[in-house]
Design a protein around this motif. Structure first.
Motif, PDB file in Angstrom:
ATOM      1  N   ARG A   1       0.309  -0.856   0.035  1.00 49.20           N
ATOM      2  CA  ARG A   1       0.160   0.214  -0.346  1.00 49.20           C
ATOM      3  C   ARG A   1       0.656   1.804   0.023  1.00 49.20           C
ATOM      4  O   ARG A   1       1.266   1.898   1.554  1.00 49.20           O
ATOM      5  CB  ARG A   1      -0.656   0.446   0.762  1.00 49.20           C
ATOM      6  CG  ARG A   1      -2.053  -1.462   1.332  1.00 49.20           C
ATOM      7  CD  ARG A   1      -2.827  -0.752   2.694  1.00 49.20           C
ATOM      8  NE  ARG A   1      -3.524  -2.397   2.992  1.00 49.20           N
ATOM      9  CZ  ARG A   1      -4.922  -2.573   2.480  1.00 49.20           C
ATOM     10  NH1 ARG A   1      -5.746  -1.371   1.666  1.00 49.20           N
ATOM     11  NH2 ARG A   1      -5.556  -3.387   2.738  1.00 49.20           N
ATOM     12  N   PRO A   2       1.733   2.087  -0.700  1.00 52.66           N
ATOM     13  CA  PRO A   2       2.221   2.590  -0.956  1.00 52.66           C
ATOM     14  C   PRO A   2       1.050   3.803  -1.188  1.00 52.66           C
ATOM     15  O   PRO A   2      -0.095   3.763  -1.083  1.00 52.66           O
ATOM     16  CB  PRO A   2       2.672   3.006  -2.445  1.00 52.66           C
ATOM     17  CG  PRO A   2       1.352   2.018  -3.626  1.00 52.66           C
ATOM     18  CD  PRO A   2       0.973   0.978  -2.500  1.00 52.66           C
TER      19      PRO A   2
ATOM     20  N   LYS B   1      -4.616   2.226  -0.698  1.00 54.09           N
ATOM     21  CA  LYS B   1      -4.890   0.897  -1.813  1.00 54.09           C
ATOM     22  C   LYS B   1      -4.399   0.436  -1.959  1.00 54.09           C
ATOM     23  O   LYS B   1      -2.751   0.499  -1.907  1.00 54.09           O
ATOM     24  CB  LYS B   1      -6.206   1.570  -2.854  1.00 54.09           C
ATOM     25  CG  LYS B   1      -7.306   2.147  -3.053  1.00 54.09           C
ATOM     26  CD  LYS B   1      -7.734   2.086  -4.472  1.00 54.09           C
ATOM     27  CE  LYS B   1      -9.353   2.505  -4.142  1.00 54.09           C
ATOM     28  NZ  LYS B   1     -10.079   1.512  -4.316  1.00 54.09           N
ATOM     29  N   MET B   2      -3.777  -1.488  -2.116  1.00 49.87           N
ATOM     30  CA  MET B   2      -3.175  -2.135  -2.650  1.00 49.87           C
ATOM     31  C   MET B   2      -2.889  -2.348  -3.904  1.00 49.87           C
ATOM     32  O   MET B   2      -3.812  -2.003  -4.493  1.00 49.87           O
ATOM     33  CB  MET B   2      -3.145  -3.147  -1.841  1.00 49.87           C
ATOM     34  CG  MET B   2      -3.815  -3.582  -1.184  1.00 49.87           C
ATOM     35  SD  MET B   2      -3.780  -5.194  -0.203  1.00 49.87           S
ATOM     36  CE  MET B   2      -5.239  -5.775  -1.124  1.00 49.87           C
ATOM     37  N   LEU B   3      -1.750  -2.346  -4.317  1.00 51.74           N
ATOM     38  CA  LEU B   3      -1.372  -2.592  -5.783  1.00 51.74           C
ATOM     39  C   LEU B   3      -2.575  -2.929  -6.398  1.00 51.74           C
ATOM     40  O   LEU B   3      -2.944  -2.780  -8.308  1.00 51.74           O
ATOM     41  CB  LEU B   3       0.307  -2.933  -5.527  1.00 51.74           C
ATOM     42  CG  LEU B   3       1.330  -1.631  -5.761  1.00 51.74           C
ATOM     43  CD1 LEU B   3       2.519  -2.493  -5.738  1.00 51.74           C
ATOM     44  CD2 LEU B   3       0.606  -0.795  -7.307  1.00 51.74           C
ATOM     45  N   ARG B   4      -2.661  -4.550  -5.910  1.00 53.56           N
ATOM     46  CA  ARG B   4      -3.518  -5.686  -6.760  1.00 53.56           C
ATOM     47  C   ARG B   4      -4.658  -4.683  -6.813  1.00 53.56           C
ATOM     48  O   ARG B   4      -5.329  -4.802  -7.935  1.00 53.56           O
ATOM     49  CB  ARG B   4      -3.489  -6.847  -5.782  1.00 53.56           C
ATOM     50  CG  ARG B   4      -4.008  -6.967  -4.996  1.00 53.56           C
ATOM     51  CD  ARG B   4      -3.899  -7.562  -3.869  1.00 53.56           C
ATOM     52  NE  ARG B   4      -4.709  -9.312  -4.837  1.00 53.56           N
ATOM     53  CZ  ARG B   4      -4.276 -10.569  -3.832  1.00 53.56           C
ATOM     54  NH1 ARG B   4      -3.798 -10.811  -3.326  1.00 53.56           N
ATOM     55  NH2 ARG B   4      -5.126 -11.117  -5.572  1.00 53.56           N
ATOM     56  N   GLU B   5      -4.770  -3.864  -6.254  1.00 53.82           N
ATOM     57  CA  GLU B   5      -6.674  -3.405  -5.887  1.00 53.82           C
ATOM     58  C   GLU B   5      -6.482  -1.936  -7.229  1.00 53.82           C
ATOM     59  O   GLU B   5      -7.453  -1.993  -7.891  1.00 53.82           O
ATOM     60  CB  GLU B   5      -7.391  -2.656  -5.031  1.00 53.82           C
ATOM     61  CG  GLU B   5      -6.791  -3.174  -4.066  1.00 53.82           C
ATOM     62  CD  GLU B   5      -7.395  -3.293  -1.998  1.00 53.82           C
ATOM     63  OE1 GLU B   5      -8.525  -3.481  -2.184  1.00 53.82           O
ATOM     64  OE2 GLU B   5      -6.602  -2.429  -2.094  1.00 53.82           O
ATOM     65  N   VAL B   6      -5.504  -1.966  -7.876  1.00 55.16           N
ATOM     66  CA  VAL B   6      -5.432  -1.100  -8.567  1.00 55.16           C
ATOM     67  C   VAL B   6      -5.095  -1.201  -9.713  1.00 55.16           C
ATOM     68  O   VAL B   6      -5.026  -0.449 -11.365  1.00 55.16           O
ATOM     69  CB  VAL B   6      -4.730   0.979  -8.662  1.00 55.16           C
ATOM     70  CG1 VAL B   6      -5.174   0.784  -7.212  1.00 55.16           C
ATOM     71  CG2 VAL B   6      -3.105   0.192  -8.401  1.00 55.16           C
ATOM     72  N   PHE B   7      -4.514  -2.831 -10.291  1.00 55.74           N
ATOM     73  CA  PHE B   7      -4.879  -2.486 -11.995  1.00 55.74           C
ATOM     74  C   PHE B   7      -6.062  -3.985 -12.230  1.00 55.74           C
ATOM     75  O   PHE B   7      -6.984  -4.784 -11.548  1.00 55.74           O
ATOM     76  CB  PHE B   7      -3.574  -3.385 -11.358  1.00 55.74           C
ATOM     77  CG  PHE B   7      -2.223  -2.526 -11.830  1.00 55.74           C
ATOM     78  CD1 PHE B   7      -1.694  -3.128 -13.299  1.00 55.74           C
ATOM     79  CD2 PHE B   7      -1.618  -2.605 -10.528  1.00 55.74           C
ATOM     80  CE1 PHE B   7       0.032  -1.984 -12.731  1.00 55.74           C
ATOM     81  CE2 PHE B   7      -0.257  -1.952 -10.855  1.00 55.74           C
ATOM     82  CZ  PHE B   7       0.402  -1.875 -11.914  1.00 55.74           C
TER      83      PHE B   7
END
Length: 383
Positions: free
Chosen positions: A303-304, A310-316
């Motif tokens: 979560r940057p 949001k987690m990285l996996r959630e924005v792709f």
């Protein structure tokens, strides 16, 4: 070049403004220099020479900037190639889009060059002479035209731009260093991942956007003599190909669960059995391999600060690239190829890459589909 091969309007505007501004500044400095020589008769030869050499350096910096974009534009006049490159611009811009507005995406342009590796000159970095680059310039090796392997290399380079815009490298390094403190016995191994994080993040971006086509494309790129596959260099930002492929497979297995990832892992083991690394390196690679699942989980769920919780996996858009869905799409396109035009470029490359991995499409048919779609996207943008 034909109109369909041209750069996007934002890219053209950015490049034209940069170069015209540089020319105007150069002209003003030349006039000032000539005026100095005419007005100040007391100026010494050494001072005049110093001013002249600085002027000459600035002129060469302007030419260096011009050459960067000249390489991009000259290939646009090649028959077919120019239009395909314009289509690749569209693909590149599509794979920079996430679910949410986290940054303003810069224009992206692509060009071909000889050599084995792809590369990017990121937007908003410094050009020769200190000016900010208005567009991201992506170099793709000519050898990868045209197959789903293009997308693997292209989207990896887009990932460098995306990771920079999101500030992923410093945020992931912070997480890795926390692991180093928590697991001091594994500090050396975690520090390897820290050293490679820029390239790893770009590989993750490619897998998240293209699916298994990214990993099979990477496998083709890093299929080199075993000495290079197992080479560990402290000053190399790239992971050794053996572990790099393992990481790509691990990202795919987390994002797109399917038995195909295990089959790919077994194939890689048969192609490059770890014993080829030698006894000492084999132990290092085995220890790194044991950390791969933990590291992949850490990165995918990271979560940057830039993602606002949001987690990285959630924005792709991973839900649209699940293997089952991609297989259904390809079967739909077999019956009606024109239906491909309704979908995003990254979806098209992901579905055709999945079909290649499943061995249900021949290289010839793959080439024909992708040529047609690259041409279509180029024409659609210009019209």
């Amino acid at each position: 070049m034909v109109e369909a091969a041209s750069l996007s309007r934002p890219a053209r505007r950015g490049i034209q403004y940069l170069l015209s501004e540089g020319v105007q500044e150069m002209e003003a400095k030349v006039r000032d220099f000539m005026k100095l020589l005419q007005v100040d008769k007391r100026i010494g030869a050494a001072d005049a020479q110093k001013a002249y050499t600085l002027l000459k350096l600035q002129f060469n910096w302007l030419l260096d900037s011009l050459d960067i974009f000249a390489d991009v534009l000259s290939l646009r006049s090649e028959h077919h190639t120019g239009t395909w490159l314009a289509g690749m611009d569209v693909l590149a811009e599509d794979t920079l889009l996430l679910k949410g507005s986290y940054f303003k995406a810069p224009p992206l342009v692509t060009y071909l060059d000889r050599g084995h590796g792809a590369a990017i000159r990121r937007a908003r970095t410094r050009l020769p002479g200190g000016k900010s680059n208005p567009v991201a310039v992506i170099r793709v090796p000519r050898e990868r035209m045209i197959s789903t392997g293009i997308a693997s290399s292209l989207v990896h380079e887009v990932g460098h731009q995306g990771a920079s815009l999101l500030g992923l490298i410093p945020s992931m390094r912070k997480v890795i260093q926390e692991r180093v403190k928590m697991e001091p016995e594994s500090a050396t191994l975690w520090n390897w991942f820290d050293r490679w994080i820029s390239e790893i993040l770009s590989d993750f971006w490619s897998v998240a956007m293209i699916g298994i086509g990214s990993t099979t494309g990477l496998m083709n790129v890093v299929s080199v003599p075993s000495y290079f596959v197992f080479r560990l260099k402290p000053d190399d930002p790239h992971p050794p190909p053996w572990i790099r492929l393992r990481l790509s497979i691990a990202f795919g297995a987390v994002l797109f669960p399917d038995q195909q990832w295990e089959r790919l892992r077994q194939l890689w083991d048969r192609l490059y059995p770890i014993k080829l690394a030698g006894p000492e390196k084999s132990r290092i690679f085995q220890h790194l391999d044991q950390l791969v699942p933990e590291f992949a989980d850490l990165l995918v769920n990271h979560r940057p600060p830039s993602l606002k919780g949001k987690m990285l996996r959630e924005v792709f858009p991973v839900e649209y690239r699940q293997p089952k869905r991609l297989r259904q799409l390809y079967q739909q396109w077999v019956k009606n190829p024109r239906d491909m035009k309704r979908y995003r470029p990254s979806i098209v490359f992901a579905a055709i890459g999945q079909a290649r991995a499943d061995q249900v499409i021949s290289p010839r048919r793959e080439n024909r589909h992708l040529r047609n779609m690259l041409t279509y996207w180029a024409l659609k943008r210009v019209l």
